[in-house]
Design an enzyme around this catalytic site. Structure first.
Site, short mmCIF file in Angstrom:
data_model
loop_
_atom_site.label_atom_id
_atom_site.label_comp_id
_atom_site.label_asym_id
_atom_site.label_seq_id
_atom_site.Cartn_x
_atom_site.Cartn_y
_atom_site.Cartn_z
N ASN A 1 61.04 63.91 61.24
CA ASN A 1 60.10 64.32 60.19
C ASN A 1 60.07 65.84 60.08
OD1 ASN A 1 59.17 62.06 58.92
ND2 ASN A 1 57.53 61.67 60.38
N GLY B 1 66.01 56.04 66.55
CA GLY B 1 67.33 56.19 67.19
C GLY B 1 67.88 54.87 67.70
N GLY C 1 67.91 60.11 72.00
CA GLY C 1 66.56 59.59 71.79
C GLY C 1 66.61 58.21 71.16
N SER D 1 52.01 57.47 63.23
CA SER D 1 52.61 57.84 64.53
C SER D 1 51.68 58.80 65.28
CB SER D 1 53.99 58.45 64.33
OG SER D 1 53.89 59.69 63.69
N LYS E 1 57.84 63.72 51.22
CA LYS E 1 57.73 63.01 52.51
C LYS E 1 56.71 63.72 53.40
CE LYS E 1 59.77 60.35 55.85
NZ LYS E 1 58.90 59.45 56.46
N GLU F 1 53.37 65.29 66.53
CA GLU F 1 54.21 66.17 65.70
C GLU F 1 53.36 67.09 64.81
OE1 GLU F 1 56.85 63.04 63.99
OE2 GLU F 1 58.43 64.12 65.05
N GLY G 1 64.27 55.79 70.52
CA GLY G 1 62.99 55.17 70.17
C GLY G 1 63.21 54.24 69.00
N ASN H 1 52.84 62.26 54.82
CA ASN H 1 52.40 62.33 56.22
C ASN H 1 51.22 63.26 56.43
OD1 ASN H 1 54.28 60.61 57.55
ND2 ASN H 1 55.87 62.16 57.28
N1 LIG Z 1 59.17 55.31 63.78
C1 LIG Z 1 59.12 55.38 62.47
O1 LIG Z 1 58.84 54.35 61.81
C2 LIG Z 1 59.45 56.66 61.75
C3 LIG Z 1 59.51 56.64 60.34
C4 LIG Z 1 59.88 57.82 59.67
C5 LIG Z 1 60.16 58.97 60.40
N2 LIG Z 1 60.08 58.95 61.77
C6 LIG Z 1 60.44 60.18 62.48
O2 LIG Z 1 61.63 59.94 63.25
C7 LIG Z 1 61.62 60.73 64.44
C8 LIG Z 1 61.79 59.80 65.63
O3 LIG Z 1 60.66 58.95 65.66
P1 LIG Z 1 60.51 57.65 66.58
O4 LIG Z 1 59.38 56.88 66.03
O5 LIG Z 1 61.82 56.99 66.78
O6 LIG Z 1 60.05 58.33 67.95
P2 LIG Z 1 59.93 57.63 69.35
O7 LIG Z 1 59.84 56.15 69.20
O8 LIG Z 1 58.89 58.38 70.11
O9 LIG Z 1 61.35 57.90 69.98
C9 LIG Z 1 61.76 59.13 70.45
C10 LIG Z 1 62.67 58.85 71.62
O10 LIG Z 1 63.22 60.07 72.07
C11 LIG Z 1 63.31 60.00 73.46
N3 LIG Z 1 63.41 61.33 74.03
C12 LIG Z 1 62.54 62.35 73.93
N4 LIG Z 1 62.99 63.43 74.59
C13 LIG Z 1 64.18 63.05 75.13
C14 LIG Z 1 65.13 63.71 75.93
N5 LIG Z 1 64.95 64.97 76.33
N6 LIG Z 1 66.23 63.04 76.32
C15 LIG Z 1 66.43 61.75 75.94
N7 LIG Z 1 65.56 61.06 75.18
C16 LIG Z 1 64.45 61.72 74.77
C17 LIG Z 1 62.05 59.29 73.88
O11 LIG Z 1 62.25 58.80 75.17
P3 LIG Z 1 61.06 58.28 76.13
O12 LIG Z 1 60.78 56.91 75.63
O13 LIG Z 1 61.68 58.32 77.47
O14 LIG Z 1 59.91 59.21 75.93
C18 LIG Z 1 61.93 58.23 72.82
O15 LIG Z 1 62.60 57.05 73.20
C19 LIG Z 1 60.27 61.46 64.45
O16 LIG Z 1 60.42 62.75 63.92
C20 LIG Z 1 59.40 60.61 63.52
O17 LIG Z 1 58.36 61.34 62.91
C21 LIG Z 1 59.74 57.82 62.45
#
Ligand SMILES: NC(=O)c1ccc[n+]([C@@H]2O[C@H](COP(=O)([O-])OP(=O)(O)OC[C@H]3O[C@@H](n4cnc5c(N)ncnc54)[C@H](OP(=O)(O)O)[C@@H]3O)[C@@H](O)[C@H]2O)c1
Length: 315
Positions: A113, A28, A23, A262, A192, A274, A25, A196
């Site tokens: 999260n 990651g 993943g 988010s 945390k 989520e 995003g 949220n």
């Molecule tokens: N972003 C933040 O600032 C932040 C801060 C604190 C905590 N978090 C937590 O961190 C976690 C990740 O958040 P994020 O913001 O990075 O999410 P995100 O931007 O939605 O990224 C998730 C990634 O996972 C990919 N994915 C989903 N299913 C998949 C699969 N089966 N195979 C391969 N790739 C897959 C998605 O691909 P597609 O693009 O193809 O859908 C997307 O690129 C979450 O739990 C979030 O709550 C995020």
């Protein structure tokens, strides 16, 4: 696809650790880029859209690294480390990756999260060690091959102070992402969750950015939602002060009113969100302890109705 990763020399003769990031995003992508940059690890990315180079924008500027990407779980082999960085509700869809990547000697760091990382992931990891990780940097994917990250805290990542958490801190040591290992992880994970638990549901349901939290009626509702959640957290063993809800709201008021959450952005995009890992976790823990959570229960019902509708395939 590209075979660029793996070409940089290692610091010694031992084989480089194999790290797979599932993943890419905001979270990651930043982690994969920062882990790959020093050339110390053999980093692969498990994605749905392949690319050759990853561009990372951070406080120190922009850099790019070649990254080996895979789009088919059947093409990957077991690794030393997995960083699971999908949204929590995407964990099952990441299951085929985890099943191919994990053995009992793999360590899976769950950068997600919620409070139930191990329970959520255990069915897919073939007995691997699971390290729950709280994330304190903002990550945003700008295009499939470009991410931006911004640190928002002295410690960008937090784990329990156990063997797995300490190993994760060592893995991340060559990166600028600092890992705090905490002996009181349960309190930190509930804090945390609380931060949220008000902003995400309220902004998603009202379809308004965090400015909405400044309305006196919404502010009062958030305090009540958080008071319910804090009571449950204390029953779970978190050392949450009596004025924790007030402290959370004071902290939220320091954020720009223009910020979204988010859940807000996922709702705008018509995606599932989520809900089970946040509000759902509070309600479920309340039920375990016989603590009523009527406000969180109402939020959960409304959020589920929207998120589950968004999850249906478009006809
Ligand atoms: N972003 C933040 O600032 C932040 C801060 C604190 C905590 N978090 C937590 O961190 C976690 C990740 O958040 P994020 O913001 O990075 O999410 P995100 O931007 O939605 O990224 C998730 C990634 O996972 C990919 N994915 C989903 N299913 C998949 C699969 N089966 N195979 C391969 N790739 C897959 C998605 O691909 P597609 O693009 O193809 O859908 C997307 O690129 C979450 O739990 C979030 O709550 C995020």
């Amino acid at each position: 696809m590209c075979d660029g990763a793996g070409m940089a020399p290692s610091h010694n003769d031992s084989p480089r650790l194999k790290v797979a990031v599932v993943g890419l995003g905001g979270i990651g992508g930043a982690a994969a880029g920062l882990l790959a940059r020093p050339g110390l690890y053999d980093v692969t990315a498990c994605v749905r859209q392949p690319f050759d180079r990853l561009y990372v924008e951070g406080p120190e500027g922009v850099f790019d690294v070649p990254l080996r990407t895979f789009t088919d779980p059947a093409a990957v082999a077991p690794v030393d480390w997995v960083l699971l960085c999908t949204k929590t509700h995407e964990t099952a869809s990441a299951g085929p990756w985890l099943k191919r990547l994990c053995t009992p000697s793999t360590i899976v760091a769950a950068l997600q999260n919620g409070i139930d990382h191990a329970e959520r992931i255990a069915p897919y990891v073939n007995g691997a060690t699971i390290v729950p990780v709280l994330v304190y940097y903002n990550g945003e994917r700008l295009t499939p091959d470009r991410v931006r990250y911004r640190p928002v805290s002295a410690n960008e990542l937090v784990t329990p102070d156990d063997a797995g958490g300490r190993a994760f801190a060592e893995l991340m040591q060559p990166t600028p992402l600092h890992v705090l290992t905490s002996a009181d992880f349960i309190t930190l994970k509930w804090r945390k969750l609380l931060i949220n638990a008000a902003a995400n549901p309220i902004t998603a349901l009202t379809l308004q950015r965090q400015a909405v939290l400044r309305r006196p009626d919404i502010y009062a509702l958030c305090l009540d939602v958080l008071a319910e959640a804090a009571k449950v957290g204390r029953a779970e063993g978190a050392a949450l002060a009596e004025d924790e809800p007030q402290r959370m709201m004071t902290s939220l008021m320091t954020f720009s009113p223009e910020l979204g959450t988010s859940m807000y952005f996922d709702r705008l995009a018509g995606k599932p969100f989520e809900v089970e890992a946040l509000t759902g976790a509070i309600v479920a823990a309340g039920q375990r302890h016989g603590i009523a959570t009527p406000l969180n229960g109402v939020l959960l019902t409304l959020l589920r109705a929207i998120s589950e509708e968004n999850a249906k395939p478009q006809s």
